[in-house]
Write a protein that holds these residues in place. Sequence first.
Motif, PDB file in Angstrom:
ATOM      1  N   UNK A 312      -5.089   8.066  -5.121  1.00 24.82           N
ATOM      2  CA  UNK A 312      -4.811   8.240  -3.554  1.00 24.82           C
ATOM      3  C   UNK A 312      -4.346   8.035  -2.038  1.00 24.82           C
ATOM      4  N   UNK A 313      -3.364   6.419  -2.554  1.00 22.85           N
ATOM      5  CA  UNK A 313      -3.013   6.267  -1.851  1.00 22.85           C
ATOM      6  C   UNK A 313      -1.773   6.776  -0.220  1.00 22.85           C
ATOM      7  N   UNK A 314      -1.303   8.062  -1.540  1.00 22.90           N
ATOM      8  CA  UNK A 314       0.033   8.868  -0.314  1.00 22.90           C
ATOM      9  C   UNK A 314      -0.595   9.243   0.059  1.00 22.90           C
ATOM     10  N   UNK A 315      -2.015  10.014   0.064  1.00 27.34           N
ATOM     11  CA  UNK A 315      -3.082  10.637   0.194  1.00 27.34           C
ATOM     12  C   UNK A 315      -3.444  10.615   1.462  1.00 27.34           C
ATOM     13  N   UNK A 328      -5.829   2.261   9.050  1.00 23.99           N
ATOM     14  CA  UNK A 328      -5.503   2.762   9.623  1.00 23.99           C
ATOM     15  C   UNK A 328      -3.917   2.936   9.594  1.00 23.99           C
ATOM     16  N   UNK A 329      -2.783   4.098   8.752  1.00 20.92           N
ATOM     17  CA  UNK A 329      -2.150   4.177   8.114  1.00 20.92           C
ATOM     18  C   UNK A 329      -1.186   3.853   6.419  1.00 20.92           C
ATOM     19  N   UNK A 330      -0.564   5.144   6.104  1.00 22.34           N
ATOM     20  CA  UNK A 330      -0.304   4.561   4.323  1.00 22.34           C
ATOM     21  C   UNK A 330       0.111   3.090   4.452  1.00 22.34           C
ATOM     22  N   UNK A 331       1.261   2.667   5.130  1.00 21.11           N
ATOM     23  CA  UNK A 331       1.944   1.292   4.946  1.00 21.11           C
ATOM     24  C   UNK A 331       0.899   0.170   4.573  1.00 21.11           C
ATOM     25  N   UNK A 332      -0.175   0.365   6.199  1.00 23.62           N
ATOM     26  CA  UNK A 332      -1.348  -0.429   5.817  1.00 23.62           C
ATOM     27  C   UNK A 332      -1.721  -0.602   5.692  1.00 23.62           C
TER      28      UNK A 332
END
Length: 622
Positions: A312-315, A328-332
């Motif tokens: 799920x991380x990349x989505x 919030x935010x994919x990197x975070x």
Amino acid sequence: MLHKPTEPTIEAAQRQSAASLPYADTTDQENAGRGFIAALNPGIVHAQDGRVVWDSDEYGFLAGDSPASVHPSLWRQSGLVAKQGLFEVVPGIYQVRGLDLSNITFVEGDTGVIVIDPLISTETAAAALGLYRAHRGDRAVTAVIYTHSHIDHFGGVFGVASQAEVDDGRITVIAPEGFVHHAVSENVFAGTAMARRAGYMYGASLQAGPQSRVGAGLGQTTSTGEVGLIAPTLEITETGERHTVDGVDIEFQMAPGTEAPAEMHFYFPRFRALCMAENATHTQHNLLTLRGAPVRDPHAWAGYITEALVVFGGRSDVVFASHHWPTWGQEEIASFLSLHRDLYAYLHDQTLRYINQGYTGTEIAELIELPPALRNAWHARGYYGSVSHNVKAVYQRYMGWFDGNPGRLWPHPPAELAARYVRAMGGLDRVLDAARTAFHDGDYRWAATLLDHAVFTDPDHPQARELYADTLEQLGYGAENGTWRNFFLSGAAELRTGNFGTPSVASSSAVLAQLTPEQLFESLAISVDGPAAWDLELSVNVVFTDLDTVHHLSLRNGVLIHREVAGEPADTDIRLSKPRLLAMLGGDTSSPGLEITGSEAVLPALLNVLTAGNPAFNIVTP
């Protein structure tokens, strides 16, 4: 209750912590306030009889600077957790935080709203739903999702749904496989002991204030309203399972044996939002909760977080959980989840490494230090779990209570052991002198050990009780962990003012009603007074008129055995419904609905050897 001032040793430790942690990082403060819409004002929730079941306003003192009587890191965490109100996670997903120990989340569907984790109490859940509707419209509840089997995630269900709405299909109730079994067994089998210890863990009898209860790290405390349970109508059994609920697609990931025996994560593609239940929050969690529970599996826990990251991380643009504020935010998100994964994996792997070098759990707890990246991550700090008691939990999971030293294989029980220690040290006066020296030297751990023996030798000794209370209070002031602080301060309170019993009980009638017949009879078996029943031999057939089943019970050698079987000869046959059996076990043997065939002496004989738990057993005294 009179509180003592903070001792210089504790004040110095607080200053050292304030200088060593990254307090300049205000990301959590920003995220905890992000999306704020409105607070419940006043932040007080009442039961129908007028009593207060929740009061978030009593934590207003946390807006000030950290006092010497609270670890500055715990003060920071408590201030964040105490933020109360309705928050937007993303458009379409809203949370009410700060109205109970846990969060309640509202996901807007095509026609209504999906409720995730309806808190502990009917009253707090209803207040949260009311706050949501006041700002988002009077949307009907179309589904309830329980992320896992702990009471702060299902107990308030009657505040958002009724059994009738579920029975007629207007509301779907979704939970992970095994939810009901674990939800009821945890709150019934050892429920009396767990609830009593939970009173210590959450500081339930402490007044909120800078010298008393400031929070439990995971949430402030537990609400004390009506507890309910509606059984799920849709049970999730496999990772990858997908369902559409009120037009909203949901992808599920099973995560059993992590923070709860039955737990799951899930993802909302429409909102690019991932719910991590209680497996990734803004604190190091418990591998063995101080109130008592089965030991959790940190190896599996880490593995399920890795799987969630991969799947799920990349989505995901946001991760939210059943406690605290979102990320919030994919990197975070990647940083947040991977550090949590590393935390539980590190505790697991390094404890086993030391176990295989011959160290005991107590020794390992003093040896293990987290790597800098984990030590400096606020969400890995030990506000609820701790490195110390989590390491001991890993040791217990693999090695049990015995550390292998034969001198510790058969110790005396606490009161007898204490008397021998005190006698060997030259009597109570000598022990108290040594404890006073330890206290004034700032060695509160040793002072507590000495005074534990003193009080277990003479529980009414005024000087021993007073010094022990003062010692526990200082340990509480210095604790970064919220539940440790509550345990220390609750112990001090009972030494000063007496046993406060169990402020709240989880095994409500609604929870008991969900017990299967097998669980009911298992709960009876653990209630049998063995010695009183040694010479009693009897058998009963229980015919459930509402379930069309027959259970054969036999009592012999103090052991109650049950089997679902028909046609077995018995001394007595009892015909009744399951609700009537629950009423009978509650003491009602005369109301209609109970039909007895055979010996009328058997049922009273069985009931006479059943014993109830003691919700006010002593903890800090013998």
